[in-house]
Design an enzyme around this catalytic site. Structure first.
Site, PDB file in Angstrom:
ATOM      1  NE  ARG A 117      -1.017  -1.973   2.865  1.00 30.46           N
ATOM      2  CZ  ARG A 117      -1.533  -3.211   2.157  1.00 30.46           C
ATOM      3  NH1 ARG A 117      -2.468  -3.770   1.903  1.00 30.46           N
ATOM      4  NH2 ARG A 117      -1.188  -4.342   2.269  1.00 30.46           N
TER       5      ARG A 117
ATOM      6  NE  ARG B 164       7.593   0.859   5.480  1.00 30.71           N
ATOM      7  CZ  ARG B 164       5.372   0.294   4.700  1.00 30.71           C
ATOM      8  NH1 ARG B 164       5.241  -0.832   4.863  1.00 30.71           N
ATOM      9  NH2 ARG B 164       4.517   0.626   5.384  1.00 30.71           N
TER      10      ARG B 164
HETATM   11  N1   CP Z   1      -0.364  -0.204   5.437  1.00 28.48           N
HETATM   12  C1   CP Z   1       0.285  -0.329   4.987  1.00 28.48           C
HETATM   13  O1   CP Z   1       1.886   0.169   6.161  1.00 28.48           O
HETATM   14  O2   CP Z   1       0.729  -1.719   4.663  1.00 28.48           O
HETATM   15  P1   CP Z   1       1.789  -1.308   3.268  1.00 28.48           P
HETATM   16  O3   CP Z   1       2.917  -2.475   4.345  1.00 28.48           O
HETATM   17  O4   CP Z   1       1.673  -2.215   2.441  1.00 28.48           O
HETATM   18  O5   CP Z   1       2.985  -0.213   2.594  1.00 28.48           O
END
Ligand code: CP
Length: 303
Positions: free
Chosen positions: A51, A101
């Protein structure tokens, strides 16, 4: 130049402006379709994501900009030992804004301190996930019409769940919010968050049973047990299915309670709940794109 490390980096008034912009983007997408022409977003993801990375990339493409980046530390020069500080200096030569991230708490902040472009924390270890919080707040505001006067239950892995930590921080600024923390003893919300709530004299309680508190809730925020942050597989296996939200449990809830979840889901919400009109977790994903578009425009000073 501004970065986003925590949802508290924006005042409540600035967040209102951001959410108004996100709602305008939702209603008038054509108005924003070329506003980032010639701009580049770099997504530097040292941890897996579906996401967050793809919604950032969709957001920049929807604004007419371009995207570059990596989705795996092993395909970047981090695998050869390059530091986050050096990587962001390099990325600053290529892109206008960066979403990062990282599994280490504080890594995006280290990057921001060396960066020539705005850096957005897209999740750092078990610490914070501010853009998920912006997504959660926009979803609540859009579907409920307000961000105050709620009882919210946060259920599951409250120890390692960074989305929970960011959301509690953000909601602590709004009027008349009561928190109910629903977790097994081993996955309780960290003490520093409890200390913050006590200091601000905010209402909270910690319980183990979801059923007991279900009728009180205006919002239920379910979370996955964070397998990747456990040191011991046995503990993960013992705790992973501690809570499973089912149709039968939903019968205990208010008719207008919203179920939120940052996703990915594993077993904690049964798929039979997906058709319940109170299930808002896939709508949440869509709001995530609008709010990330609004954030990119704000940090690039194009709004
Ligand atoms: N909500 C969320 O951080 O999903 P992902 O880990 O898929 O980015």
């Amino acid at each position: 130049m501004r970065h986003l490390m925590s949802p508290l980096d924006f005042s409540a008034e600035e967040l209102e402006k951001l959410f108004d912009l996100a709602n305008d983007i939702e209603n008038n997408p054509a108005k924003y379709a070329h506003i980032c022409a010639g701009k580049k977003l770099a997504t530097c993801f040292y941890e897996p994501s579906t996401r967050t990375r793809l919604s950032f990339e969709s957001a920049m493409l929807n604004l007419g900009g371009n995207v570059i980046g990596f989705s795996d530390a092993n395909s970047s020069s981090a695998s050869k030992g390059e530091s986050v500080s050096d990587t962001i200096r390099v990325i600053s030569c290529f892109a206008d804004i960066c979403a990062m991230r990282h599994p280490k708490e504080g890594a995006p902040m280290v990057a921001a301190s060396k960066s020539k472009i705005p850096v957005i924390n897209a999740g750092d270890g078990g610490h914070q996930h501010p853009t998920q919080t912006l997504t959660d707040l926009l979803t609540i505001r859009s579907l409920k019409g307000r961000l105050n006067h709620f009882t919210i239950g946060l259920c599951g892995d409250l120890k390692f769940g960074r989305t929970v930590h960011s959301l509690i921080n953000a909601l602590s600024r709004y009027e008349d919010i009561s928190f109910i923390f629903i977790s097994p003893e081993e996955l309780r919300v960290p003490d520093y968050i409890i200390d913050m709530l006590k200091e601000k004299n905010l209402s909270y309680k910690e319980v183990i049973s979801l059923d007991d508190v279900m009728p009180e809730l205006d919002l239920l925020y379910m979370t996955r047990v964070q397998k990747e942050r456990f040191f011991n597989e046995e503990d993960y296996i013992r705790l992973k299915d501690f809570y499973i939200l089912t149709k039968a449990k939903m019968e205990l809830a208010k008719p207008d309670m919203l179920v939120l979840h940052p996703l990915p889901r594993v077993n904690e919400i049964s798929v039979e709940v997906d058709d319940d009109p109170r299930a808002a977790y896939f709508k949440q994903v869509q709001y995530g794109v609008y709010v990330r578009m609004a954030l990119i425009l704000t940090l690039l000073e194009l709004a």
